[in-house]
Scaffold this motif. Structure first.
Motif, PDB file in Angstrom:
ATOM      1  N   ALA A 822       0.915  -1.135   0.032  1.00  0.00           N
ATOM      2  CA  ALA A 822      -0.076  -0.059  -0.015  1.00  0.00           C
ATOM      3  C   ALA A 822       1.009   1.192  -0.067  1.00  0.00           C
ATOM      4  O   ALA A 822       1.566   1.433   0.978  1.00  0.00           O
ATOM      5  CB  ALA A 822      -1.024   0.092   1.274  1.00  0.00           C
ATOM      6  N   VAL A 823       1.182   1.872  -0.986  1.00  0.00           N
ATOM      7  CA  VAL A 823       1.938   3.034  -1.190  1.00  0.00           C
ATOM      8  C   VAL A 823       1.053   4.422  -1.243  1.00  0.00           C
ATOM      9  O   VAL A 823       0.223   4.581  -1.965  1.00  0.00           O
ATOM     10  CB  VAL A 823       2.604   3.102  -2.641  1.00  0.00           C
ATOM     11  N   PRO A 824       1.403   5.274  -0.231  1.00  0.00           N
ATOM     12  CA  PRO A 824       0.770   6.709  -0.265  1.00  0.00           C
ATOM     13  C   PRO A 824       1.016   7.352  -1.768  1.00  0.00           C
ATOM     14  O   PRO A 824       2.158   6.980  -2.295  1.00  0.00           O
ATOM     15  CB  PRO A 824       1.495   7.320   0.664  1.00  0.00           C
ATOM     16  N   MET A 825      -0.092   8.035  -2.229  1.00  0.00           N
ATOM     17  CA  MET A 825       0.151   8.782  -3.418  1.00  0.00           C
ATOM     18  C   MET A 825       1.557   9.326  -3.462  1.00  0.00           C
ATOM     19  O   MET A 825       1.870   9.667  -4.590  1.00  0.00           O
ATOM     20  CB  MET A 825      -1.045   9.567  -3.771  1.00  0.00           C
ATOM     21  N   ALA A 826       1.524  10.241  -2.543  1.00  0.00           N
ATOM     22  CA  ALA A 826       2.917  11.113  -2.440  1.00  0.00           C
ATOM     23  C   ALA A 826       4.239  10.087  -2.528  1.00  0.00           C
ATOM     24  O   ALA A 826       5.147  10.618  -3.256  1.00  0.00           O
ATOM     25  CB  ALA A 826       2.835  11.790  -1.087  1.00  0.00           C
ATOM     26  N   ALA A 827       4.063   9.157  -2.361  1.00  0.00           N
ATOM     27  CA  ALA A 827       5.254   8.085  -2.421  1.00  0.00           C
ATOM     28  C   ALA A 827       5.445   7.707  -3.809  1.00  0.00           C
ATOM     29  O   ALA A 827       6.663   7.595  -4.233  1.00  0.00           O
ATOM     30  CB  ALA A 827       5.228   6.856  -1.628  1.00  0.00           C
ATOM     31  N   VAL A 828       4.210   7.690  -4.514  1.00  0.00           N
ATOM     32  CA  VAL A 828       4.717   7.224  -6.066  1.00  0.00           C
ATOM     33  C   VAL A 828       5.383   8.434  -6.710  1.00  0.00           C
ATOM     34  O   VAL A 828       6.375   8.224  -7.622  1.00  0.00           O
ATOM     35  CB  VAL A 828       3.058   7.150  -6.582  1.00  0.00           C
ATOM     36  N   VAL A 829       5.110   9.669  -6.272  1.00  0.00           N
ATOM     37  CA  VAL A 829       5.511  10.913  -6.806  1.00  0.00           C
ATOM     38  C   VAL A 829       6.988  10.837  -6.410  1.00  0.00           C
ATOM     39  O   VAL A 829       7.752  11.166  -7.099  1.00  0.00           O
ATOM     40  CB  VAL A 829       5.158  12.011  -6.439  1.00  0.00           C
ATOM     41  N   VAL A 830       7.305  10.443  -5.342  1.00  0.00           N
ATOM     42  CA  VAL A 830       8.589  10.472  -4.645  1.00  0.00           C
ATOM     43  C   VAL A 830       9.592   9.393  -5.446  1.00  0.00           C
ATOM     44  O   VAL A 830      10.583   9.689  -5.628  1.00  0.00           O
ATOM     45  CB  VAL A 830       8.467  10.283  -3.308  1.00  0.00           C
ATOM     46  N   VAL A 831       8.831   8.205  -5.539  1.00  0.00           N
ATOM     47  CA  VAL A 831       9.836   7.226  -6.197  1.00  0.00           C
ATOM     48  C   VAL A 831      10.242   7.569  -7.595  1.00  0.00           C
ATOM     49  O   VAL A 831      11.117   7.559  -8.051  1.00  0.00           O
ATOM     50  CB  VAL A 831       9.064   6.022  -6.071  1.00  0.00           C
ATOM     51  N   GLY A 832       8.990   8.097  -8.347  1.00  0.00           N
ATOM     52  CA  GLY A 832       9.419   8.354  -9.730  1.00  0.00           C
ATOM     53  C   GLY A 832      10.331   9.567  -9.806  1.00  0.00           C
ATOM     54  O   GLY A 832      11.199   9.548 -10.757  1.00  0.00           O
ATOM     55  N   THR A 833      10.327  10.560  -8.997  1.00  0.00           N
ATOM     56  CA  THR A 833      11.417  11.548  -8.804  1.00  0.00           C
ATOM     57  C   THR A 833      12.568  11.248  -8.646  1.00  0.00           C
ATOM     58  O   THR A 833      13.626  11.329  -9.315  1.00  0.00           O
ATOM     59  CB  THR A 833      10.945  12.615  -7.854  1.00  0.00           C
ATOM     60  N   CYS A 834      12.655  10.357  -7.552  1.00  0.00           N
ATOM     61  CA  CYS A 834      14.051   9.533  -7.403  1.00  0.00           C
ATOM     62  C   CYS A 834      14.748   8.821  -8.517  1.00  0.00           C
ATOM     63  O   CYS A 834      15.840   8.860  -8.637  1.00  0.00           O
ATOM     64  CB  CYS A 834      13.897   8.452  -6.154  1.00  0.00           C
ATOM     65  N   VAL A 835      13.730   8.030  -9.136  1.00  0.00           N
ATOM     66  CA  VAL A 835      14.440   7.568 -10.424  1.00  0.00           C
ATOM     67  C   VAL A 835      14.975   8.506 -11.415  1.00  0.00           C
ATOM     68  O   VAL A 835      16.209   8.416 -11.870  1.00  0.00           O
ATOM     69  CB  VAL A 835      13.494   6.841 -10.972  1.00  0.00           C
ATOM     70  N   LEU A 836      14.255   9.632 -11.610  1.00  0.00           N
ATOM     71  CA  LEU A 836      14.763  10.523 -12.691  1.00  0.00           C
ATOM     72  C   LEU A 836      16.030  11.380 -12.096  1.00  0.00           C
ATOM     73  O   LEU A 836      17.027  11.687 -12.855  1.00  0.00           O
ATOM     74  CB  LEU A 836      13.865  11.844 -12.756  1.00  0.00           C
ATOM     75  N   LEU A 837      16.072  11.562 -10.608  1.00  0.00           N
ATOM     76  CA  LEU A 837      17.243  12.096 -10.325  1.00  0.00           C
ATOM     77  C   LEU A 837      18.444  11.221 -10.028  1.00  0.00           C
ATOM     78  O   LEU A 837      19.577  11.622  -9.757  1.00  0.00           O
ATOM     79  CB  LEU A 837      16.956  12.879  -8.754  1.00  0.00           C
ATOM     80  N   ALA A 838      18.198   9.932 -10.377  1.00  0.00           N
ATOM     81  CA  ALA A 838      19.360   8.881 -10.054  1.00  0.00           C
ATOM     82  C   ALA A 838      20.474   9.081 -11.103  1.00  0.00           C
ATOM     83  O   ALA A 838      21.797   9.281 -10.542  1.00  0.00           O
ATOM     84  CB  ALA A 838      18.861   7.464 -10.247  1.00  0.00           C
ATOM     85  N   PHE A 839      20.277   9.707 -11.934  1.00  0.00           N
ATOM     86  CA  PHE A 839      21.442   9.929 -13.301  1.00  0.00           C
ATOM     87  C   PHE A 839      22.121  11.294 -12.610  1.00  0.00           C
ATOM     88  O   PHE A 839      23.213  11.315 -12.723  1.00  0.00           O
ATOM     89  CB  PHE A 839      20.536  10.289 -14.400  1.00  0.00           C
ATOM     90  N   LEU A 842      24.587  10.604  -9.852  1.00  0.00           N
ATOM     91  CA  LEU A 842      25.961  10.241 -10.479  1.00  0.00           C
ATOM     92  C   LEU A 842      27.008  11.160 -10.514  1.00  0.00           C
ATOM     93  O   LEU A 842      28.120  11.022 -10.176  1.00  0.00           O
ATOM     94  CB  LEU A 842      25.858   9.447 -11.815  1.00  0.00           C
ATOM     95  N   TYR A 843      26.390  12.378 -10.814  1.00  0.00           N
ATOM     96  CA  TYR A 843      27.339  13.565 -11.019  1.00  0.00           C
ATOM     97  C   TYR A 843      27.682  14.261  -9.595  1.00  0.00           C
ATOM     98  O   TYR A 843      28.755  15.041  -9.505  1.00  0.00           O
ATOM     99  CB  TYR A 843      26.848  14.609 -11.891  1.00  0.00           C
ATOM    100  N   VAL A 844      26.726  14.264  -8.732  1.00  0.00           N
ATOM    101  CA  VAL A 844      26.938  14.726  -7.361  1.00  0.00           C
ATOM    102  C   VAL A 844      27.215  13.796  -6.380  1.00  0.00           C
ATOM    103  O   VAL A 844      27.204  14.163  -5.235  1.00  0.00           O
ATOM    104  CB  VAL A 844      25.801  15.814  -7.140  1.00  0.00           C
ATOM    105  N   ALA A 845      27.748  12.483  -6.589  1.00  0.00           N
ATOM    106  CA  ALA A 845      27.614  11.465  -5.524  1.00  0.00           C
ATOM    107  C   ALA A 845      28.738  12.019  -4.436  1.00  0.00           C
ATOM    108  O   ALA A 845      28.377  11.554  -3.375  1.00  0.00           O
ATOM    109  CB  ALA A 845      28.106  10.153  -6.134  1.00  0.00           C
ATOM    110  N   ALA A 846      29.888  12.578  -4.999  1.00  0.00           N
ATOM    111  CA  ALA A 846      30.786  13.262  -3.785  1.00  0.00           C
ATOM    112  C   ALA A 846      30.124  14.019  -3.061  1.00  0.00           C
ATOM    113  O   ALA A 846      30.262  14.031  -1.765  1.00  0.00           O
ATOM    114  CB  ALA A 846      31.819  13.800  -4.824  1.00  0.00           C
ATOM    115  N   SER A 847      29.482  14.957  -3.440  1.00  0.00           N
ATOM    116  CA  SER A 847      28.824  15.814  -2.510  1.00  0.00           C
ATOM    117  C   SER A 847      27.805  15.207  -1.493  1.00  0.00           C
ATOM    118  O   SER A 847      27.787  15.470  -0.473  1.00  0.00           O
ATOM    119  CB  SER A 847      28.290  16.973  -3.250  1.00  0.00           C
ATOM    120  N   VAL A 848      26.873  14.361  -2.058  1.00  0.00           N
ATOM    121  CA  VAL A 848      25.940  13.535  -1.269  1.00  0.00           C
ATOM    122  C   VAL A 848      26.785  12.783  -0.206  1.00  0.00           C
ATOM    123  O   VAL A 848      26.372  12.780   0.968  1.00  0.00           O
ATOM    124  CB  VAL A 848      25.179  12.703  -2.181  1.00  0.00           C
ATOM    125  N   ARG A 849      27.835  12.009  -0.399  1.00  0.00           N
ATOM    126  CA  ARG A 849      28.722  11.117   0.546  1.00  0.00           C
ATOM    127  C   ARG A 849      29.096  12.019   1.560  1.00  0.00           C
ATOM    128  O   ARG A 849      29.077  11.595   2.835  1.00  0.00           O
ATOM    129  CB  ARG A 849      29.727  10.484  -0.090  1.00  0.00           C
TER     130      ARG A 849
END
Length: 925
Positions: A822-839, A842-849
């Motif tokens: 059971a996924v909240p509607m907001a989570a669907v948006v969050v997961v989709g956004t995360c997939v787009l931001l995954a690329f 890759l370029y800001v991984a050092a900053s994230v870490r």
């Protein structure tokens, strides 16, 4: 108790003669030396300066020793030989321990142990790094120990969450030096909830006291929760015994009944069969569940299905026990899961530990009943955990942090004016972080040590003939055993799990429930210190409960473990001691340390908290499995605090009465059931049960499910309702220090604990709904309910991931239906956004870490408070409500420079914000 109000209280109340009664009794840390390593001390500050002994930096640029100095007996420049504090961090943390302005001894910046002194090692590397030695047991602690330090406070740590070399060296030092106690800050990574643990080394060491942070007292504080909270008052009856009472918090689901139908009713409790309450309940047709509170385990099916099963069986409510060690959880609505036409009943959730405790009570109880009422209480800010405070467990599952204290404090601030000795300043600053909580807790450890050394034990008054030097494990046991349960929230606006938990550890430091003090703190205390136990040996002690809460705490220093090889999950415990408590007042129930019914084979500290236990014998057992290669016996400390009678019979009890008594367990007759005095009764009709015939069979056999509500509600005659001597230790309006300010009224009992006669509360709750109390400037609210969830079918791996990160409230594994989430509607948006931001990631991984938000086996070395920051600035990474007390911000270019510097920092300060300063020169002296 310990409460920091940072000047919120009126000056007249704050400086009242009896405002700090531990100080008034002479317990201010006098005679104690606290070792600390930090960024330096401003020796010109009026909180440290001694006009009679001017501070003159040594010519060799390394070491300054002055045993008679007012505040600092030792100053060693390990990494920085400038003998000044350009950062302000060390001046603040040192001031929180011993700082005192002679012109204003009750200043809000006065340290918790103003009578103590510091032995200081400067481990800063200007301008932005902290460089602590790796071999702490040979290059750090011995220097401080040689100057008399037995209490240590360190507000720094590595970026590693594993049990590393530094952690091992700290454990080695403490194991060899059992007269010491060491405190380390937990870290400020608490908002990184995508990580499994955020406690960092050396705070992950076994033998240290790892300190987390609470919020500090705030005016007109708004108590918030994201879901309605209820209180369940449980009454347990056993043949020949007085009733036992337990007070538990519950969180209501977003759907189902609103809880109003439960108010004013005494209801029987029944365990679900099958335990998960999925599908039709066993024996539902017999009326077993009719008008009952059904206790069910989480998992297997949707929450709504559990509610449907309870409703179909005629239950009044279903309480779901968490199946994971994560505190409270939120139950969201799920479309299409509740059976159409069924009458909604209330669905509530309880934490795993408290739920399992109640579940096990059915094994030796005749009957169990409860009331459920809306929780309308408010609380002060210090009952909430600070959002930044790092959370546990340690990677091998140990409870961390160990204890929490106020994490936003006013203390001395560095003038950063160099080493001039002819100008005194009195700057004060306010900082936040576990850096600030750690020295305040360490200051009170110094008071606990002085308590024993000045002969206050066991009677609560000074007696020089009873002077005793306590071990480090004893100080740790007194502090953690007497800690108060916090009744506030997590950063997610859900109630904190009762202690011990991975957010508050064993609770919030409370001196008055830890130590007995004549005319102020009525807590009875008995201790055994430096007792030695061999492999496969069991040592027993006997006391008697008299009605009320009793806490038993076992602590030992374990040999150092092997350094983690990368997985972090390998147990670090070597010598496994176990605490077992048997209570005759609870029908002979056996309770194990920390987990109730499950053996703890991970922690070096175990506690049993008997909540409002009836009178009877109390047998305490300590057993050992020694696994050290040399097979050497293990020493330990045992502390009992609360409402009990007798002494711990042991040659290792400093109390002469306990030392002279014959050791051993309780006699058989003391552990036998005895009929209690006549109890106050209510007419069975008041309990509002509809099955009158069931009331006649309330005396079920031990181990049998409760088939009926209780026919009467009463309390054992041993529980003295209204007895002033049994008043809560928190009822006193005084506090331990100005960094530990007074509370004007007694807080409500901590959830999960009720030290008063709960029968009266049960009776009033059953007969008359209690109106919400006046908020007095604070009010209880809950946040808007999120939208309904969308039910989708996803692969198992995705389902588990969504549940783990909290995007899915519940999931089901079924061969017929596959994996459903059971996924909240907001989570669907969050997961989709995360997939787009995954690329992009890759370029800001050092900053994230660098800022510690990646799911890795260790945390980063990023600083929360950049040591380049000047007084009055705010660390670049801060945000939210922690900005409000700060006057200045770093410019953007300074933030960029700080971020670049942080990437290479080997260690980091554990503070969140640099100081807001107020300065007044007192001229030359």
């Amino acid at each position: 108790m310990i409460v920091q109000d940072n000047g919120v209280s009126a000056a007249a109340d704050y400086k009242a003669p009896d405002a700090h009664f531990f100080w008034k009794a002479g317990l201010d840390g006098k005679g104690q030396v606290v070792g600390i390593g930090d960024s330096g001390i401003d020796m010109n500050s009026c909180f440290f300066r001694d006009p009679a002994i001017p501070f003159t930096p040594p010519g060799d640029g390394k070491e300054w020793i002055s045993p008679n100095h007012r505040k600092v007996v030792y100053y060693y420049g390990l990494a920085d030989t400038m003998f000044r504090d350009q950062v302000g961090h060390g001046t603040h943390t040192g001031g929180s321990i011993v700082g005192e302005d002679p012109a204003d001894p009750t200043s809000k910046a006065t340290g918790g142990a103003k009578g103590a002194k510091l032995a200081f090692v400067d481990i800063s590397m200007q301008p932005s790094q902290v460089n602590a030695p790796q071999e702490l047991d040979t290059e750090y602690f011995p220097k401080l120990y040689a100057q008399g330090a037995r209490i240590f406070s360190d507000s720094w740590g590595s970026g590693n969450a594993e049990y590393d070399f530094q952690s091992s060296r700290v454990d080695a030092w403490l194991y060899r030096n059992q007269d010491c106690v060491s405190h380390f800050a937990a870290g400020n990574y608490g908002e990184n909830d995508n990580l499994d643990t955020t406690i960092t080394s050396p705070g992950v060491a076994k033998n240290v006291v790892t300190v987390g942070a609470t919020k500090s007292l705030q005016p007109n504080y708004l108590s918030q929760t994201i879901a309605p909270v209820f209180i369940m008052n449980v009454e347990v009856r056993r043949t020949g015994k007085g009733p036992q009472y337990i007070r538990v918090r519950l969180v209501k689901a977003d759907f189902g009944g609103d809880g109003t139908a439960l108010s004013g009713k005494g209801l029987k409790m029944v365990r679900a069969s099958p335990p998960a309450a999925c599908g039709t309940l066993d024996d539902a047709a017999s009326g077993k569940y009719k008008d009952a509170i059904v206790l069910a385990r989480r998992g297997t099916c949707f929450f709504a299905e559990k509610m449907s099963a309870g409703a179909a069986a005629g239950a009044a409510a279903v309480v779901v026990v968490n199946d994971r060690n994560g505190g409270f959880f939120k139950m969201d609505a799920q479309d299409g899961q509740f059976e159409q036409g069924a009458t909604p009943i209330s669905l509530l959730a309880v934490t795993q530990r408290m739920g399992e405790e109640i579940w096990s009570l059915f094994d030796n109880a005749d009957s169990i009943a409860a009331t459920i009422e809306r929780y309308t209480d408010t609380w002060e800010a210090y009952e909430d955990i600070a959002a930044f405070s790092s959370f546990g467990p340690a990677q091998d599952g140990r409870i961390k942090p160990d204890i929490v204290g106020p994490g936003e404090l006013t203390s001395a601030a560095s003038s950063q004016s160099g080493t001039s000795t002819d100008q005194q300043t009195c700057q004060m600053g306010r900082k936040s972080g576990t850096s600030m909580a750690t020295p305040m807790v360490a200051a009170h450890a110094a008071i606990i040590r002085q308590y024993f050394m000045d002969g206050f034990y066991p009677n609560g008054a000074v007696n020089v003939t009873a002077a005793y030097p306590p071990s480090g494990p004893l100080i740790k046991a007194v502090m953690m055993g007497g800690a108060c349960d916090m009744k506030g929230n997590t950063e997610a606006y859900l109630p904190l799990e009762d202690s011990p938990s991975m957010r508050q550890g064993f609770g919030r430091l409370c001196l008055c429930s830890s130590l007995k003090l004549t005319a102020k703190c009525s807590t009875n205390v008995q201790v055994v210190d430096r007792a030695v136990i061999k492999d496969k040996e069991t040592q027993k002690y006997c006391l008697g409960t008299v009605g009320g809460d009793v806490r038993i705490m076992l602590v030992w220093y374990d040999p150092p473990a092997a350094v983690s090889t990368g997985d972090g999950a390998s147990p670090t415990l070597i010598n496994d001691l176990d605490l077992t408590v048997t209570s005759a007042g609870m029908g002979g129930q056996v309770i194990l340390g920390n987990h109730g019914q499950t053996k703890d084979s991970r922690n070096t500290a175990e506690r049993v908290w008997l909540r409002d236990v009836p009178a009877g014998g109390l047998e305490i057992s300590v057993s050992a499995a020694i696994n050290a290669p040399d097979g050497a016996p293990q020493s330990y400390a045992l502390v009992v605090q609360g409402a009990f009678a007798g002494e711990l019979a042991s040659p290792n009890n400093p109390d002469p009465a306990g030392k002279a008594a014959t050791p051993g367990g309780c006699p058989a007759q003391q552990m036998q059931a005895t009929a209690p005095a006549a109890a106050t009764s209510l007419d069975a009709a008041v309990l509002n049960t509809t099955d009158a015939a069931a009331n006649d069979s309330a005396a079920a056999r031990p181990g049998q499910e409760s088939a009926a509500a209780l026919g009467a509600v009463g309390t054992s005659a041993a529980v003295g309702a209204g007895d002033p001597a049994d008043a809560s230790p928190e009822a006193s309006p005084a506090a331990a220090s100005p960094g530990v300010a007074a509370v004007s009224a007694s807080p409500a009992p901590s959830p999960g604990v009720d030290s008063s006669a709960l029968a009266g509360l049960l009776i009033s709750a059953m007969t008359t709904p209690t109106p919400p109390p006046a908020a007095s400037g604070r009010r209880l609210t809950w946040l808007p309910t999120p939208p309904a969830a969308l039910t989708v079918r996803v692969p198992a791996r995705v389902c588990r991931w969504l549940s783990a990160v909290g995007l899915s409230p519940e999931h089901r594994f079924s061969r017929a239906s596959g994996r459903v989430v059971a996924v909240p509607m907001a989570a669907v948006v969050v997961v989709g956004t995360c997939v787009l931001l995954a690329f992009v990631a890759l370029y800001v991984a050092a900053s994230v870490r660098r800022y510690g938000v990646g799911r890795t086996t260790s945390l980063t070395t990023a600083l929360h408070e950049n040591l380049l920051a000047r007084s009055g600035t705010l660390a670049c990474s801060q945000r939210g409500d922690k900005d409000q007390l700060l006057q200045q911000r770093q410019p953007a270019d300074a933030c960029d420079a700080a971020a670049a510097a942080a990437a290479a920092v080997p260690s980091r300060s554990m503070s969140r914000a640099t100081s807001q300063t107020t300065s007044s020169s007192r001229g030359t002296t």
